[in-house]
Write a protein that holds these residues in place. Structure first.
Motif, PDB file in Angstrom:
ATOM      1  N   ASN A 284       0.888 -40.755  80.127  1.00 42.90           N
ATOM      2  CA  ASN A 284       0.122 -41.916  80.571  1.00 42.90           C
ATOM      3  C   ASN A 284       0.156 -42.037  82.085  1.00 42.90           C
ATOM      4  N   VAL A 285      -0.820 -42.764  82.607  1.00 43.43           N
ATOM      5  CA  VAL A 285      -0.863 -43.080  84.035  1.00 43.43           C
ATOM      6  C   VAL A 285      -1.061 -44.576  84.207  1.00 43.43           C
ATOM      7  N   LEU A 286      -0.602 -45.092  85.339  1.00 44.35           N
ATOM      8  CA  LEU A 286      -0.834 -46.484  85.706  1.00 44.35           C
ATOM      9  C   LEU A 286      -2.091 -46.549  86.557  1.00 44.35           C
ATOM     10  N   VAL A 287      -3.043 -47.362  86.120  1.00 51.72           N
ATOM     11  CA  VAL A 287      -4.352 -47.440  86.770  1.00 51.72           C
ATOM     12  C   VAL A 287      -4.533 -48.830  87.367  1.00 51.72           C
ATOM     13  N   LYS A 288      -4.831 -48.867  88.657  1.00 54.63           N
ATOM     14  CA  LYS A 288      -5.056 -50.130  89.362  1.00 54.63           C
ATOM     15  C   LYS A 288      -6.544 -50.402  89.435  1.00 54.63           C
ATOM     16  N   LYS A 289      -6.994 -51.463  88.758  1.00 59.56           N
ATOM     17  CA  LYS A 289      -8.413 -51.786  88.681  1.00 59.56           C
ATOM     18  C   LYS A 289      -8.713 -53.089  89.419  1.00 59.56           C
ATOM     19  N   ALA A 290      -9.930 -53.201  89.892  1.00 58.81           N
ATOM     20  CA  ALA A 290     -10.394 -54.463  90.471  1.00 58.81           C
ATOM     21  C   ALA A 290     -11.204 -55.214  89.412  1.00 58.81           C
ATOM     22  N   LEU A 291     -10.792 -56.444  89.118  1.00 53.20           N
ATOM     23  CA  LEU A 291     -11.447 -57.242  88.088  1.00 53.20           C
ATOM     24  C   LEU A 291     -11.696 -58.651  88.610  1.00 53.20           C
ATOM     25  N   TRP A 292     -12.780 -59.245  88.146  1.00 54.80           N
ATOM     26  CA  TRP A 292     -13.069 -60.632  88.514  1.00 54.80           C
ATOM     27  C   TRP A 292     -12.389 -61.560  87.522  1.00 54.80           C
ATOM     28  N   ASP A 293     -11.543 -62.442  88.015  1.00 53.06           N
ATOM     29  CA  ASP A 293     -10.826 -63.396  87.180  1.00 53.06           C
ATOM     30  C   ASP A 293     -11.549 -64.737  87.216  1.00 53.06           C
ATOM     31  N   GLU A 294     -12.058 -65.153  86.064  1.00 59.34           N
ATOM     32  CA  GLU A 294     -12.845 -66.383  85.996  1.00 59.34           C
ATOM     33  C   GLU A 294     -12.002 -67.618  86.315  1.00 59.34           C
ATOM     34  N   LYS A 295     -10.766 -67.632  85.863  1.00 61.55           N
ATOM     35  CA  LYS A 295      -9.921 -68.803  86.094  1.00 61.55           C
ATOM     36  C   LYS A 295      -9.573 -68.942  87.570  1.00 61.55           C
ATOM     37  N   GLN A 296      -9.190 -67.831  88.188  1.00 61.90           N
ATOM     38  CA  GLN A 296      -8.822 -67.891  89.597  1.00 61.90           C
ATOM     39  C   GLN A 296     -10.042 -67.852  90.514  1.00 61.90           C
ATOM     40  N   GLU A 297     -11.194 -67.475  89.923  1.00 64.02           N
ATOM     41  CA  GLU A 297     -12.419 -67.289  90.702  1.00 64.02           C
ATOM     42  C   GLU A 297     -12.156 -66.382  91.899  1.00 64.02           C
ATOM     43  N   ASP A 298     -11.514 -65.272  91.586  1.00 64.99           N
ATOM     44  CA  ASP A 298     -11.152 -64.314  92.628  1.00 64.99           C
ATOM     45  C   ASP A 298     -10.980 -62.936  91.998  1.00 64.99           C
ATOM     46  N   ILE A 299     -10.904 -61.924  92.844  1.00 65.99           N
ATOM     47  CA  ILE A 299     -10.694 -60.555  92.375  1.00 65.99           C
ATOM     48  C   ILE A 299      -9.202 -60.307  92.237  1.00 65.99           C
ATOM     49  N   ILE A 300      -8.803 -59.746  91.102  1.00 65.48           N
ATOM     50  CA  ILE A 300      -7.420 -59.375  90.877  1.00 65.48           C
ATOM     51  C   ILE A 300      -7.353 -57.854  90.681  1.00 65.48           C
ATOM     52  N   THR A 301      -6.162 -57.281  90.902  1.00 67.59           N
ATOM     53  CA  THR A 301      -6.013 -55.825  90.794  1.00 67.59           C
ATOM     54  C   THR A 301      -4.789 -55.492  89.945  1.00 67.59           C
ATOM     55  N   PRO A 302      -4.870 -55.707  88.636  1.00 67.63           N
ATOM     56  CA  PRO A 302      -3.722 -55.398  87.770  1.00 67.63           C
ATOM     57  C   PRO A 302      -3.560 -53.887  87.576  1.00 67.63           C
ATOM     58  N   GLN A 303      -2.361 -53.475  87.185  1.00 61.65           N
ATOM     59  CA  GLN A 303      -2.084 -52.094  86.820  1.00 61.65           C
ATOM     60  C   GLN A 303      -1.904 -52.014  85.314  1.00 61.65           C
ATOM     61  N   ASN A 304      -2.645 -51.118  84.679  1.00 63.17           N
ATOM     62  CA  ASN A 304      -2.535 -50.926  83.240  1.00 63.17           C
ATOM     63  C   ASN A 304      -2.183 -49.476  82.940  1.00 63.17           C
ATOM     64  N   SER A 305      -1.430 -49.271  81.880  1.00 65.05           N
ATOM     65  CA  SER A 305      -1.062 -47.918  81.459  1.00 65.05           C
ATOM     66  C   SER A 305      -2.143 -47.370  80.539  1.00 65.05           C
ATOM     67  N   GLU A 306      -2.627 -46.155  80.851  1.00 64.99           N
ATOM     68  CA  GLU A 306      -3.653 -45.519  80.042  1.00 64.99           C
ATOM     69  C   GLU A 306      -3.293 -44.056  79.799  1.00 64.99           C
ATOM     70  N   ALA A 307      -3.643 -43.571  78.616  1.00 63.46           N
ATOM     71  CA  ALA A 307      -3.327 -42.196  78.245  1.00 63.46           C
ATOM     72  C   ALA A 307      -4.303 -41.235  78.890  1.00 63.46           C
ATOM     73  N   LEU A 308      -3.788 -40.121  79.416  1.00 65.26           N
ATOM     74  CA  LEU A 308      -4.645 -39.047  79.903  1.00 65.26           C
ATOM     75  C   LEU A 308      -5.259 -38.325  78.715  1.00 65.26           C
ATOM     76  N   GLN A 309      -6.551 -38.094  78.786  1.00 64.11           N
ATOM     77  CA  GLN A 309      -7.239 -37.452  77.675  1.00 64.11           C
ATOM     78  C   GLN A 309      -6.888 -35.971  77.597  1.00 64.11           C
ATOM     79  N   VAL A 310      -6.554 -35.533  76.401  1.00 65.62           N
ATOM     80  CA  VAL A 310      -6.249 -34.125  76.161  1.00 65.62           C
ATOM     81  C   VAL A 310      -7.107 -33.644  75.000  1.00 65.62           C
TER      82      VAL A 310
END
Length: 312
Positions: A284-310
């Motif tokens: 797996n890898v940790l992926v940092k994405k930019a997402l719009w958060d409706e509650k905060q009305e701002d852009i957040i950048t969480p890190q999520n773990s995702e599997a590398l495709q094989v």
């Protein structure tokens, strides 16, 4: 952001023609330049009746060397004599772009090798200037040569890696209008091809892309495969879609799903910041994405773990 999107024309070809600004290229100019590229290809293939006369300008920036046209022809003649089995072919459409100094850059992909062996794809570049007798080649090179010459102007445009885990190849993007195969403009569509120097690998296609940067990440898992992280550019907006590819079973594969980033919020983020090996989950890898958060009305950048495709 730490990508270098260099305006390479002025930096790479040291010869700058002292020409006045001119109008946009006419259809006749484009046709003549296209014919000159075809003549250049026939000449380098040593085809019967193909000569180098009327191909080159008086002075040429030839693979990083400033040479007179006669010197270029002599070098090419010597190469043809030593390696008569050499051949090349153009395998993409031409991207023909003029600048305000009256020069024209032509970019395309060529496939070249000796006697069908050691054949590679090359991101070729020819520069043209208009002389009294017509359009002539004033510069000749390719991105692989410039990378090997440590030309900083191509940093971020082309990269090396073992994307299949075994063979070292180079990767680059080329942008074209999918309707006519020519240069992109804001009035039409544009997509990018992800090229490998390995001729057995067909390009992957990225939509809504006018070019962009490539970076390589290693050791995201234990497969031995490097991954290319691609940052496509578009005409407007700070939002981008980031792609991560490797080569499996002889084809480009998305190693993880594409994900959004925002260049305003993530100006300093590079490939190593956005995608990291997950120490807690093998494969797996940790992926940092930019997402719009409706509650905060701002852009957040969480890190999520995702599997590398094989591929199985």
């Amino acid at each position: 952001m730490k990508h270098v999107y260099a305006q390479w024309i002025a930096a790479c070809l040291l010869f700058i023609a002292a020409l006045p600004a001119q109008a946009e290229l006419s259809a006749a100019d484009r046709q003549e330049i296209t014919r000159q590229v075809e003549r250049w290809n026939h000449y380098l293939n040593g085809e019967q009746n193909a000569t180098g006369s009327d191909l080159y300008a008086a002075q040429v920036q030839w693979f990083g060397q400033p040479l007179a046209s006669d010197a270029v022809l002599n070098k090419q003649h010597d190469f043809q004599t030593r390696t008569p089995q050499f051949s090349q072919r153009i395998i993409s459409t031409l991207d023909i772009v003029d600048d305000e100094a009256g020069q024209v850059l032509v970019e395309f992909v060529k496939q070249a090798g000796v006697d069908g062996k050691q054949v590679k794809n090359y991101p070729a570049q020819l520069m043209f200037k208009k002389e009294a007798g017509g359009w002539r080649i004033s510069g000749e090179t390719d991105l692989l040569t410039r990378l090997n010459q440590k030309d900083t102007a191509v940093e971020g445009r082309v990269a090396k890696g073992k994307f299949d885990g075994v063979n070292k190849d180079i990767v680059w993007l080329s942008a074209r209008d999918p309707q006519n195969g020519g240069s992109c403009d804001m009035d039409g569509d544009c997509q990018c091809s992800v090229w490998s120097s390995n001729p057995a690998i067909q390009p992957a296609i990225l939509p809504q892309c006018i070019g962009g940067g490539v970076q390589v990440l290693s050791q995201l898992d234990d497969s031995g495969r490097d991954r290319v992280v691609i940052f496509p550019e578009w005409w407007t907006s700070a939002w981008r879609v980031v792609y991560v590819y490797d080569i499996q079973q002889g084809q480009w594969i998305k190693a993880i799903p594409s994900f959004p980033m925002n260049t305003n919020m993530q100006e300093e983020d590079d490939a190593a910041t956005l995608v990291k090996r997950d120490p807690q989950h093998s494969g797996n890898v940790l992926v940092k994405k930019a997402l719009w958060d409706e509650k905060q009305e701002d852009i957040i950048t969480p890190q999520n773990s995702e599997a590398l495709q094989v591929l199985k």
